[in-house]
Design a protein around this motif. Structure first.
Motif, PDB file in Angstrom:
ATOM      1  N   THR A   4       0.801  -1.285   0.089  1.00  0.00           N
ATOM      2  CA  THR A   4      -0.047  -0.021   0.070  1.00  0.00           C
ATOM      3  C   THR A   4       1.063   1.180  -0.090  1.00  0.00           C
ATOM      4  OG1 THR A   4      -0.209  -0.084   2.467  1.00  0.00           O
ATOM      5  CG2 THR A   4      -1.822  -1.258   1.127  1.00  0.00           C
ATOM      6  N   ARG A   5       0.285   2.298  -0.632  1.00  0.00           N
ATOM      7  CA  ARG A   5       0.987   3.684  -0.572  1.00  0.00           C
ATOM      8  C   ARG A   5       1.074   4.205   0.779  1.00  0.00           C
ATOM      9  NH1 ARG A   5       0.939   6.708  -4.945  1.00  0.00           N
ATOM     10  NH2 ARG A   5       0.449   8.476  -4.046  1.00  0.00           N
ATOM     11  N   GLY A   6       2.499   4.456   1.099  1.00  0.00           N
ATOM     12  CA  GLY A   6       2.778   5.064   2.614  1.00  0.00           C
ATOM     13  C   GLY A   6       2.477   4.042   3.604  1.00  0.00           C
ATOM     14  N   ASN A   7       2.787   2.769   3.424  1.00  0.00           N
ATOM     15  CA  ASN A   7       2.606   1.698   4.305  1.00  0.00           C
ATOM     16  C   ASN A   7       3.347   2.223   5.676  1.00  0.00           C
ATOM     17  OD1 ASN A   7       2.724  -0.955   5.940  1.00  0.00           O
ATOM     18  ND2 ASN A   7       2.485  -2.129   3.999  1.00  0.00           N
ATOM     19  N   PRO A   8       2.334   2.184   6.810  1.00  0.00           N
ATOM     20  CA  PRO A   8       3.193   2.687   8.124  1.00  0.00           C
ATOM     21  C   PRO A   8       4.007   1.572   8.605  1.00  0.00           C
ATOM     22  CG  PRO A   8       0.819   2.126   8.498  1.00  0.00           C
ATOM     23  CD  PRO A   8       1.155   1.913   7.023  1.00  0.00           C
ATOM     24  N   GLU A   9       4.050   0.262   8.142  1.00  0.00           N
ATOM     25  CA  GLU A   9       5.130  -0.589   8.722  1.00  0.00           C
ATOM     26  C   GLU A   9       6.565  -0.422   7.913  1.00  0.00           C
ATOM     27  OE1 GLU A   9       3.668  -4.513   7.934  1.00  0.00           O
ATOM     28  OE2 GLU A   9       1.994  -4.580   9.559  1.00  0.00           O
ATOM     29  N   LEU A  10       6.378  -0.096   6.843  1.00  0.00           N
ATOM     30  CA  LEU A  10       7.582   0.261   6.021  1.00  0.00           C
ATOM     31  C   LEU A  10       8.066   1.712   6.350  1.00  0.00           C
ATOM     32  CD1 LEU A  10       6.793  -0.883   2.397  1.00  0.00           C
ATOM     33  CD2 LEU A  10       8.171  -1.990   4.005  1.00  0.00           C
ATOM     34  N   VAL A  11       7.363   2.503   6.803  1.00  0.00           N
ATOM     35  CA  VAL A  11       7.696   3.674   7.250  1.00  0.00           C
ATOM     36  C   VAL A  11       8.544   3.656   8.483  1.00  0.00           C
ATOM     37  CG1 VAL A  11       7.156   6.094   8.061  1.00  0.00           C
ATOM     38  CG2 VAL A  11       5.941   5.185   6.115  1.00  0.00           C
ATOM     39  N   ALA A  12       7.829   2.659   9.393  1.00  0.00           N
ATOM     40  CA  ALA A  12       8.453   2.592  10.850  1.00  0.00           C
ATOM     41  C   ALA A  12       9.980   1.809  10.406  1.00  0.00           C
ATOM     42  CB  ALA A  12       7.918   1.842  11.695  1.00  0.00           C
ATOM     43  N   GLN A  13      10.288   0.861   9.578  1.00  0.00           N
ATOM     44  CA  GLN A  13      11.458   0.375   9.178  1.00  0.00           C
ATOM     45  C   GLN A  13      12.432   1.392   8.367  1.00  0.00           C
ATOM     46  OE1 GLN A  13      10.301  -3.201   6.630  1.00  0.00           O
ATOM     47  NE2 GLN A  13      10.415  -4.435   8.431  1.00  0.00           N
ATOM     48  N   TRP A  14      11.900   2.152   7.833  1.00  0.00           N
ATOM     49  CA  TRP A  14      12.704   3.158   7.242  1.00  0.00           C
ATOM     50  C   TRP A  14      13.333   4.144   8.038  1.00  0.00           C
ATOM     51  CZ3 TRP A  14      13.391   8.388   6.708  1.00  0.00           C
ATOM     52  CH2 TRP A  14      14.032   9.007   5.545  1.00  0.00           C
ATOM     53  N   ASN A  15      12.386   4.465   9.199  1.00  0.00           N
ATOM     54  CA  ASN A  15      12.887   5.212  10.227  1.00  0.00           C
ATOM     55  C   ASN A  15      14.089   4.689  10.980  1.00  0.00           C
ATOM     56  OD1 ASN A  15      11.318   7.328   9.427  1.00  0.00           O
ATOM     57  ND2 ASN A  15       9.746   6.762  10.886  1.00  0.00           N
ATOM     58  N   GLN A  16      13.934   3.461  11.190  1.00  0.00           N
ATOM     59  CA  GLN A  16      14.821   2.550  11.965  1.00  0.00           C
ATOM     60  C   GLN A  16      16.208   2.365  11.025  1.00  0.00           C
ATOM     61  OE1 GLN A  16      14.839   1.388  15.077  1.00  0.00           O
ATOM     62  NE2 GLN A  16      16.858   0.582  14.838  1.00  0.00           N
ATOM     63  N   ALA A  17      16.112   2.144   9.738  1.00  0.00           N
ATOM     64  CA  ALA A  17      17.178   2.183   9.000  1.00  0.00           C
ATOM     65  C   ALA A  17      17.816   3.379   8.882  1.00  0.00           C
ATOM     66  CB  ALA A  17      16.589   1.736   7.437  1.00  0.00           C
ATOM     67  N   GLN A  18      17.086   4.422   9.017  1.00  0.00           N
ATOM     68  CA  GLN A  18      17.796   5.688   9.090  1.00  0.00           C
ATOM     69  C   GLN A  18      18.644   5.923  10.129  1.00  0.00           C
ATOM     70  OE1 GLN A  18      15.429   9.286   9.141  1.00  0.00           O
ATOM     71  NE2 GLN A  18      16.391  10.381   7.677  1.00  0.00           N
ATOM     72  N   SER A  19      18.175   5.520  11.510  1.00  0.00           N
ATOM     73  CA  SER A  19      18.770   5.590  12.539  1.00  0.00           C
ATOM     74  C   SER A  19      20.085   4.924  12.644  1.00  0.00           C
ATOM     75  CB  SER A  19      17.765   5.375  13.705  1.00  0.00           C
ATOM     76  OG  SER A  19      18.422   5.236  15.021  1.00  0.00           O
ATOM     77  N   GLU A  20      19.761   3.651  12.193  1.00  0.00           N
ATOM     78  CA  GLU A  20      21.152   2.833  11.965  1.00  0.00           C
ATOM     79  C   GLU A  20      22.203   3.371  11.196  1.00  0.00           C
ATOM     80  OE1 GLU A  20      21.717   0.116  13.768  1.00  0.00           O
ATOM     81  OE2 GLU A  20      19.669  -0.131  14.671  1.00  0.00           O
ATOM     82  N   LEU A  21      21.748   4.108  10.028  1.00  0.00           N
ATOM     83  CA  LEU A  21      22.876   4.616   9.105  1.00  0.00           C
ATOM     84  C   LEU A  21      23.437   5.722   9.643  1.00  0.00           C
ATOM     85  CD1 LEU A  21      23.911   4.514   5.969  1.00  0.00           C
ATOM     86  CD2 LEU A  21      22.068   6.024   5.533  1.00  0.00           C
ATOM     87  N   GLN A  22      22.689   6.467  10.442  1.00  0.00           N
ATOM     88  CA  GLN A  22      23.057   7.666  11.297  1.00  0.00           C
ATOM     89  C   GLN A  22      24.330   7.282  12.137  1.00  0.00           C
ATOM     90  OE1 GLN A  22      22.890  10.758  10.569  1.00  0.00           O
ATOM     91  NE2 GLN A  22      21.428  10.698   8.902  1.00  0.00           N
ATOM     92  N   GLN A  23      24.047   6.363  12.715  1.00  0.00           N
ATOM     93  CA  GLN A  23      25.147   5.745  13.664  1.00  0.00           C
ATOM     94  C   GLN A  23      26.475   5.153  13.045  1.00  0.00           C
ATOM     95  OE1 GLN A  23      25.173   5.462  16.916  1.00  0.00           O
ATOM     96  NE2 GLN A  23      22.902   6.096  17.071  1.00  0.00           N
TER      97      GLN A  23
END
Length: 389
Positions: free
Chosen positions: A147-166
Motif C-alpha cells: 500500500t502507498r505509505g505503508n506505516p510498517e515500511l515507514v517505521a522500518q525506514w525510520n529505523q534504517a535511517q537511525s542505523e545509518l546515522q550511527q
C-alpha cells in the motif's frame, strides 16, 4: 673304462637330467596355486603400499600451511615487545633508560588507539548489518507491491535511517582518532631522532651502544606499525564517507518508493557522473514542439502515478550517457481567456516542481536539472515534459 664305453652313460645322464628339468617346469594343477611367483608379488605390492602410506603423512606434514589472507578492515596493530636492559651506570645508560620509558609510553598509546579503532570497526559493522537487514526487508515488501505509505515500511525506514546515522557518527570518531594517531606518529619520529642522537654522546661504554642499537630497532618497528595504522585509518575514513553518502541517497530514493508502494531502484546519483552539457541560453521552453521529449507526464487527474516510469527512463538515459542533464518544462494549455491561462500555468509549474523534487529524491543531482514553463495551443491538459541533453 675307455672313453668310448663311457659315452653312452653320459648320454643317458643328460637325457635323465633333461627329463627332470621338464618335470619341474610343468604347469601345476588348477586346484594348486603357484608357490613362488604368486606369493612373492603380493608381498612386494603390500610392501610398496605400506611405504607409500608411510611417506604420505610425512610429505603432508612437511608441506607448510598456506597463510590465511587478512580481511580488509580487520588488521590489528600490535606494538613490538621492548627488551629489558641492565643499567650500566653511565650518563648514556641513564639516557637509554629514559628513552626506553618513553618508548613504553608510546607503545601504550598505540595499544589504546588500536583498541579504539577495533571498537569503532565492530560498532560500524554492527550498525551497517542492521541497516542492510532493514533495507532488504523493505525491498522485499516493495518488490511484490504494497500500500502507498505503508506505516510498517515507514517505521522500518525510520529505523534504517537511525542505523545509518550511527554509521555516519563513526566518521567523526574516526577523524578524532586519526588526529590522535598523527600526534603519536610525531612523537615516534622525535623518539627515533633522539635515539640516533644518543649515539654521539661521550662517556658511553660498549654495552651502551649495544643497548642503543637494540632500542633503535624497536623504535623503528614501532614507527612502522604507527604509519600502517595511520594509513589504514585514512582508508577507513574515506571508505566510510563514500559508503555513508551513497546509502543516504539510496535511502532517500527508497522513501519515494514507500510513498508509492512499489519498488523503484537505487539512487540515480550512482549512475550520473562526468560534466553535463550546458543549459540552453534561452531556456528549454523553446524545445516544446521542436524536439522529442524523453518523457511526457499528463496531469489529467489527481494522484498521477509517474514515479516508476520516470525513474526507468531517466535511469536508462544515464546508463547510455552518464553525463546527461535534464530539462523539465511545465506546459500549460494556451486556450481560454488570460485568467484561465494564468491558472493553468501556475498549476503546471507546481506539477513541474513536484517532478523536480521527485528526481532529486531519486538521487539526481540538482545541477543536472533546469526548470522552465511555457504554454502550447496543442496541449489540452497540464503536462510536464522532460528533455535530455
Amino acid at each position: 673304462m675307455s672313453s668310448r664305453q663311457s659315452l653312452p652313460i653320459r648320454r643317458t645322464a643328460v637325457v635323465i637330467g633333461a627329463l627332470l628339468i621338464a618335470a619341474g617346469c610343468t604347469v601345476p594343477p588348477k586346484d594348486q596355486a603357484p608357490t613362488t611367483g604368486s606369493q612373492t608379488a603380493p608381498q612386494a605390492e603390500t610392501s610398496a603400499a605400506t611405504q607409500t602410506d608411510a611417506a604420505a603423512p610425512a610429505s603432508s606434514a612437511a608441506a607448510p600451511a598456506a597463510p590465511v589472507p587478512e580481511i580488509l578492515g580487520t588488521t590489528v596493530f600490535e606494538p613490538p615487545q621492548v627488551s629489558s636492559m641492565q643499567p650500566t651506570g653511565t650518563v648514556v645508560g641513564q639516557k637509554i633508560e629514559s628513552l626506553r620509558s618513553d618508548l613504553l609510553r608510546l607503545q601504550q598509546e598505540l595499544s589504546d588507539e588500536n583498541d579504539h579503532l577495533q571498537s569503532l570497526r565492530i560498532s560500524a559493522r554492527q550498525f551497517a548489518g542492521n541497516y542492510h537487514s532493514l533495507k532488504a526487508a523493505m525491498n522485499a515488501r516493495l518488490q511484490v507491491g504494497t500500500t502507498r505509505g505503508n506505516p510498517e515500511l515507514v517505521a522500518q525506514w525510520n529505523q534504517a535511517q537511525s542505523e545509518l546515522q550511527q554509521v555516519g557518527a563513526s566518521i567523526a570518531a574516526l577523524n578524532t582518532l586519526a588526529s590522535e594517531v598523527s600526534g603519536t606518529a610525531s612523537l615516534s619520529a622525535f623518539l627515533l631522532e633522539s635515539t640516533n642522537t644518543t649515539f654521539e654522546l661521550r662517556g658511553a661504554v660498549e654495552e651502551d651502544h649495544r643497548q642503543l642499537a637494540v632500542l633503535e630497532d624497536e623504535v623503528n618497528k614501532t614507527v612502522v606499525v604507527i604509519d600502517r595504522l595511520l594509513n589504514e585509518l585514512t582508508d577507513d575514513i574515506a571508505r566510510t564517507q563514500n559508503y555513508f553518502a551513497n546509502e543516504r541517497l539510496n535511502l532517500t530514493a527508497m522513501q519515494v518508493a514507500i510513498d508509492n508502494g512499489e519498488y523503484i531502484g537505487g539512487s540515480l546519483a550512482n549512475r550520473a557522473y562526468g560534466v553535463p552539457a550546458p543549459a540552453p541560453a534561452g531556456g528549454a521552453a523553446s524545445a516544446v514542439g521542436q524536439r522529442q521529449p524523453l518523457a511526457v507526464i499528463r496531469f489529467d487527474r489527481d494522484n498521477v502515478q509517474y514515479e516508476q516510469a520516470l525513474f526507468t527512463v531517466v535511469g536508462a538515459a544515464l546508463e547510455r550517457r552518464p553525463n546527461a542533464a535534464f530539462d523539465i518544462v511545465a506546459v500549460a494549455p494556451a486556450g481560454g481567456d488570460s485568467a484561465r491561462v494564468a491558472l493553468n500555468t501556475n498549476r503546471s509549474r507546481r506539477n513541474a516542481e513536484t517532478v523536480l523534487r521527485t528526481l532529486t529524491s531519486m538521487g539526481l543531482p540538482a545541477d543536472r536539472m533546469t526548470l522552465s514553463a511555457t504554454s502550447s495551443p496543442q496541449t489540452q491538459v497540464n503536462e510536464v515534459h522532460v528533455y535530455v541533453r
